[in-house]
Design a protein around this motif. Sequence first.
Motif, PDB file in Angstrom:
ATOM      1  N   THR A  96       0.856  -1.177   0.000  1.00 60.24           N
ATOM      2  CA  THR A  96       0.000   0.000   0.000  1.00 60.24           C
ATOM      3  C   THR A  96       0.897   1.233   0.000  1.00 60.24           C
ATOM      4  O   THR A  96       1.934   1.265   0.672  1.00 60.24           O
ATOM      5  CB  THR A  96      -0.901   0.012   1.247  1.00 60.24           C
ATOM      6  OG1 THR A  96      -1.656  -1.199   1.283  1.00 60.24           O
ATOM      7  CG2 THR A  96      -1.832   1.207   1.241  1.00 60.24           C
ATOM      8  N   VAL A  97       0.520   2.242  -0.772  1.00 61.69           N
ATOM      9  CA  VAL A  97       1.405   3.403  -0.928  1.00 61.69           C
ATOM     10  C   VAL A  97       0.723   4.678  -0.447  1.00 61.69           C
ATOM     11  O   VAL A  97      -0.494   4.755  -0.337  1.00 61.69           O
ATOM     12  CB  VAL A  97       1.835   3.566  -2.405  1.00 61.69           C
ATOM     13  CG1 VAL A  97       2.695   2.390  -2.840  1.00 61.69           C
ATOM     14  CG2 VAL A  97       0.629   3.681  -3.323  1.00 61.69           C
ATOM     15  N   LYS A  98       1.566   5.668  -0.185  1.00 58.27           N
ATOM     16  CA  LYS A  98       1.089   6.956   0.309  1.00 58.27           C
ATOM     17  C   LYS A  98       1.014   7.968  -0.832  1.00 58.27           C
ATOM     18  O   LYS A  98       1.538   7.755  -1.911  1.00 58.27           O
ATOM     19  CB  LYS A  98       2.028   7.471   1.395  1.00 58.27           C
ATOM     20  CG  LYS A  98       2.108   6.570   2.624  1.00 58.27           C
ATOM     21  CD  LYS A  98       3.091   7.139   3.634  1.00 58.27           C
ATOM     22  CE  LYS A  98       3.190   6.243   4.882  1.00 58.27           C
ATOM     23  NZ  LYS A  98       4.159   6.768   5.863  1.00 58.27           N
ATOM     24  N   GLU A  99       0.364   9.069  -0.535  1.00 64.36           N
ATOM     25  CA  GLU A  99       0.243  10.151  -1.509  1.00 64.36           C
ATOM     26  C   GLU A  99       1.613  10.743  -1.808  1.00 64.36           C
ATOM     27  O   GLU A  99       2.431  10.950  -0.907  1.00 64.36           O
ATOM     28  CB  GLU A  99      -0.684  11.228  -0.943  1.00 64.36           C
ATOM     29  CG  GLU A  99      -1.107  12.255  -1.952  1.00 64.36           C
ATOM     30  CD  GLU A  99      -2.356  12.982  -1.516  1.00 64.36           C
ATOM     31  OE1 GLU A  99      -2.312  14.222  -1.512  1.00 64.36           O
ATOM     32  OE2 GLU A  99      -3.366  12.314  -1.189  1.00 64.36           O
ATOM     33  N   LYS A 100       1.863  11.033  -3.099  1.00 57.96           N
ATOM     34  CA  LYS A 100       3.189  11.515  -3.499  1.00 57.96           C
ATOM     35  C   LYS A 100       3.082  12.581  -4.569  1.00 57.96           C
ATOM     36  O   LYS A 100       2.089  12.663  -5.298  1.00 57.96           O
ATOM     37  CB  LYS A 100       4.046  10.346  -4.009  1.00 57.96           C
ATOM     38  CG  LYS A 100       4.376   9.327  -2.923  1.00 57.96           C
ATOM     39  CD  LYS A 100       5.061   8.100  -3.450  1.00 57.96           C
ATOM     40  CE  LYS A 100       5.264   7.093  -2.305  1.00 57.96           C
ATOM     41  NZ  LYS A 100       5.874   5.843  -2.783  1.00 57.96           N
ATOM     42  N   SER A 101       4.140  13.363  -4.651  1.00 57.52           N
ATOM     43  CA  SER A 101       4.255  14.363  -5.720  1.00 57.52           C
ATOM     44  C   SER A 101       5.717  14.416  -6.132  1.00 57.52           C
ATOM     45  O   SER A 101       6.607  14.583  -5.297  1.00 57.52           O
ATOM     46  CB  SER A 101       3.793  15.735  -5.218  1.00 57.52           C
ATOM     47  OG  SER A 101       4.033  16.709  -6.206  1.00 57.52           O
ATOM     48  N   ILE A 102       5.952  14.248  -7.420  1.00 55.40           N
ATOM     49  CA  ILE A 102       7.320  14.238  -7.941  1.00 55.40           C
ATOM     50  C   ILE A 102       7.447  15.289  -9.031  1.00 55.40           C
ATOM     51  O   ILE A 102       6.663  15.315  -9.979  1.00 55.40           O
ATOM     52  CB  ILE A 102       7.685  12.845  -8.504  1.00 55.40           C
ATOM     53  CG1 ILE A 102       7.536  11.773  -7.411  1.00 55.40           C
ATOM     54  CG2 ILE A 102       9.095  12.839  -9.066  1.00 55.40           C
ATOM     55  CD1 ILE A 102       7.771  10.364  -7.913  1.00 55.40           C
ATOM     56  N   LYS A 103       8.432  16.161  -8.881  1.00 58.64           N
ATOM     57  CA  LYS A 103       8.693  17.189  -9.891  1.00 58.64           C
ATOM     58  C   LYS A 103       9.952  16.838 -10.672  1.00 58.64           C
ATOM     59  O   LYS A 103      10.914  16.309 -10.106  1.00 58.64           O
ATOM     60  CB  LYS A 103       8.843  18.554  -9.223  1.00 58.64           C
ATOM     61  CG  LYS A 103       7.556  19.054  -8.578  1.00 58.64           C
ATOM     62  CD  LYS A 103       7.736  20.454  -7.996  1.00 58.64           C
ATOM     63  CE  LYS A 103       6.423  20.944  -7.398  1.00 58.64           C
ATOM     64  NZ  LYS A 103       6.565  22.311  -6.800  1.00 58.64           N
TER      65      LYS A 103
END
Length: 1288
Positions: free
Chosen positions: A205-212
């Motif tokens: 299960t994974v968490k919320e992420k943001s990659i730039k």
Amino acid sequence: MVNGSSNSPVVFHINGEKHTVDGNSGISPNTALVDYIRDVADLKGTKVMCREGGCGACTVTAKIVDPNSGSIIHKSVNACLTPVLSCDGWDISTIESLGNKHEGYHVIQNRLVNFHGTQCGYCTPGMVMNMYGLMGSGKEIGMEDIEKNLDGNICRCTGYRPILDAFKSFANDASNDLKQKCADIEDCATCPMKKGNGESCMAQTVKEKSIKFHSGQEWKSPKTLENALKAANECNKAGVAFRIVAGNTSTGIFKNQPAPTVFIDVTGIPELKKTTVDQHGIILGGGTSLSEVLRIMREASTTPGLEYGKKVATHLERVANVSVRNNGTIGGNLMIKHAHNDFPSDVFVILETLRASIQIVSLKSGQRETVSVSLPDFLRTNMDGKLIKSISLPTRLGYFYRSFKITRRYQNAHAYVNAGFLFKIEKKGESFIVAERPRIVFGGVSGDFIHATSAEEYLEGKDLSQENTLTKALESLEKQLKPQSGALESSPKYRTHMAKALLYKTILEIIGKKANDKLQSGSSDLERIMTSGTQTYDAGNTETNLFKSVPKCESNIQASGEAEYTGDIPVQRNELYGAFVLSTVANGDISNIDASEALKVEGVERFVSASDIPGLNDVMKYNAWPSMIQEPVFAAKKISTHGQAIGLVLATSTELARSAAKLVKVTYENVTTPIVKIEQAIAKAKEEGTFARQTVGVFKTAPSEEIKVAHTVKGTCDFGSQYHFYMETQSVICHPREDGIDIYCCTQWMEHVQHTVGMILNIPSNSVNVQVRRLGGGFGGKGTRTTFVAAACAVATWVSRRPCRIVLDLDTNMSMIGKRSPYHIPYEVGFDDEGRIGSLKADLICDTGCSSNEATTFIAMLHIQNCYKAIGWEVGTHFVFTNTPSNTTVRAPGSVQSVAAIEWIMDHIGNYLKKDPLEIRMKNLLNTGDALLFGHGPPATYQRENMIPKIVEQMKSTADYEARNEYISLFNKQNRWKKRGFSVVPVRYNVEYFSTNYPVSLAIYHVDGHVAVSHGAIEMGQGINTKVIQAIAHGLQIPMDRIKVKPSNTFVGANAFVTAGSIASELAVYCATKACEQIRENLRPILEKLENPTWDKLIKEAHAAKVNLTASYTPTRKDDLKGYDVWVVCANEVEIDVLTGEYKILRTDVYEDVGRSLSPAIDMGQIEGGYIFGQGYWTTEKIIYDENTGKLLTNGTWDYKPPECKDIPQDFRVTLLSNQHNAQGVLGSKATGEPVTDAAFGVVLAMRNAIASARADAGNTDWFQMSGPVTPEDIAMLCLTDTTHLTV
């Protein structure tokens, strides 16, 4: 450069190894999983071809955690469509995880190998992983499940039968024959079995992420609806383009969408995965996969009011394919329809028929707002910043539901027309009253047509069993229909007919037995039962290595992904990647080329064009026959075809090179409308006065006074083009070397590459070193055409002094490379009352594309006589030019069309005389001493025995010829809307050794007695290497596992001719046999001194005695190798749906004389695969060019449809004739690869006979023309069904 950043990286596992990706990992949001697997994880077993989710080569499996239920889902996916950033938390398995030569092989791999299910092997890893995904699903698997599961995996070589048999052997309902074969395999497995399969799961299960990313792009993966909507709103406020990512499968259809700045991945939002089924109906979360929807529908069908779920599930099984459905979502499918109203969405049609509603969620003043809308209203809704939360389907207790999907190919194809019908029927006595307004929904008619409102309004309250009701309903429907025209669409006339026909079929089903008995067949679809096959051949002597079936020597490593293809060769440190700049006009001149914008892109190193070529700018200067027209590597001025190479962009990655190539600006002048059709080309040549000169001659035979011509008929045969569809696209790697240049490429003709590159670089041939390990399919398309790519790559390496690599994407490959030549063949034939031909005048006119360098008219002339007498024949040959890529050889070039022409003529005569066409054929059979249209030396008379009478007699007894014809006649009398047809096609395929130059070199290593061999032929799936090993093992009396085949190259294979024409396998075996004779002669003195030595001792003693343990052989004139005939008889039975034009091939019986087969299983595979290749040409595969621009429109798997496993004959029987020995052939054998491809035309003749029965019912018994390929549209239109025929 701006550094990337992330609050947390994307983490996943591949084959148990952890991978971490963030903004500084050197990838982008557009990076596909397949590219990460191949280029970063360096796992080359996973292949890539179409990048559309249409071929299955890239199939891998994944275990993921369902964000809603928390359960583990095991599924197969298309790695080419899956963004690597969407794999957060995934546990991915590639082919490498199953088994290999070091640890042993997985049972799936072993089973496929021993069922002879690999040929070129390029599709094999995808096939294995597809089956692995199915077996990992945790459900019981039946044989039908397996056939359905392969709906997205294409094999161009095998004809599918051995693959299906191998996988069906795992089914819980496997036949006894398959079970016995499995038992035999386990007893004598050819490879070690892997004990453990690493079944632990690392999905998380994974968490919320943001990659730039440094490009300015961003990947967001919110885990709540609110956060997803906030991300979308933020983008809207900032004016930033964004894309919602769920399955990402739409990118396989709409490939040229502009890249957004922000990607919002909604796959991990639990609320979008929630589904409920109860007495009120079904609620499907917008993120529910289509596979899950299918499962839910099937299970829900037991709930009162949801019985329609079973029919919905059946329809959904034909939406895309399993791997696409596993990732694609119901909401995503609807959003494709929203963005492209003309998209023929089956999901939309089904849901609107059932009056489903869509719940759309958005943020208003920071608060979530949900509105429920109908599907038509959804199409009109501005979806910016909104998401499909769910879809609600109501109960439909007491309703009749039915839906349709009419397609060119049964599996994995979008609809010509799709439709849904929902009726509330009140049965009153013998009446069927429509109790409320029905729902009649169509897709594929036009972008704005949804409901047949006029017909809906009319039918309310009417009795469906009344003739007048049907008539007026059809009239109402026809008035409302306004189908749009489009080059890739079926005709408006056909779609109008289809809409009426589908309503008619629905009404027939509703009224059931109230309809006329003969008409009731119109209510049902063509039932596709599970396929089966029978193979009959001599088992062979188990005490010899020859003349018996053995698994292909490469099959283990093909099944494990260890087999290396050109594109798999490791990348060099400073390697550059090339992408072609292609012309966007088809007839004009280049005015200017501006590459400045492309060269500004970081990582783009150079633009290469005609001015960079140091030598001759002509790829076809060197050829097997005189080339008449220059074919440049890069166009310098004149443009002759859309998709012609203008230049090459070199960059540090393939993705970068391809994107930069689009930035090169080319301006044109003197642009005129192209000619893309053979009819236009003929008219132009005649108008310009060049037609008469564009010929290879007129060929005549003398008439006979014995035959009194009493009847004459004439007609025209028009046959289209065909793309090779090799699974491995054109691929070339060039390395600069001290002595010149090394070229690794997938060519069938090393010599052509070598000498042409030498001329282009202005260096001697001995400075060009070409090596080929294997091809992922060829079929003639890699004879001369690979040289174009090799030449461009060589120039790039020469000017950059760096290694360069070009691997064509499918669009470029299809657009740039020539295909099978279309033919136009007018004929006039005279015959007597018995059907004996006394005169024939025909003209074989070939569309060669933009050059005549590979015109196949002469080959066509050689084969038009087939197995018949040529009395009073006059056959002309012509070629004409179109603004299409220069056409080239495709499996059985020329012969496919000319054999089809003479077989069509035989049926024409039979129809005229009202006689069985087989009787006409037998009356005209060639006999010893008869004249030949073209002879290979005086006298031009036939000096062999015609085997067709014997084979026909065998066919009649074993294929139940008489009984089946009687049944078909009865069937056609009893059924108005289903018809059957039968045909028998004989083939004489003349094999001549047009070249014998396939050198073989053999070496024995004295230390351990093992043997290495290399030859000048090219292994591309036809089993050359295996047959060579068998021959050497036989010749030296050693085990096969002591022999290895080394890659072919231009040193050992110096001056080797193109591997083509089905002769290379024989000749390589011949040379290997001769080399063994040399070795045996060298060893004879040592052998005479020793008493029964072991092989190892013999070789050690020979080496000590300085005996030469190497040998090579190339045939010369003294070998006096002579040609022979291959004989084939093919019987076909088909069934058509007269109303829709759909068809199925019920049974095919192939009888082929292969002499004494060197390796029966390999020959069987060649015959089955060759037949399906030909069947595809005549049915599903249609090439279409834009008449205004010359652009190839069928440039991918979305529009070009090779056969899939459900397209093959339901009952496929192949017999290799017993007790045959070819005195002229190598070790008594014969060629097998192409003769049966000619016989596949029997499918068309069987269709014609079925259509003729329908036309007779319509009141027309005239002869009619048919063009190839024959599509469902052609069948339906030729049946002449009029609205007045649609009765109850």
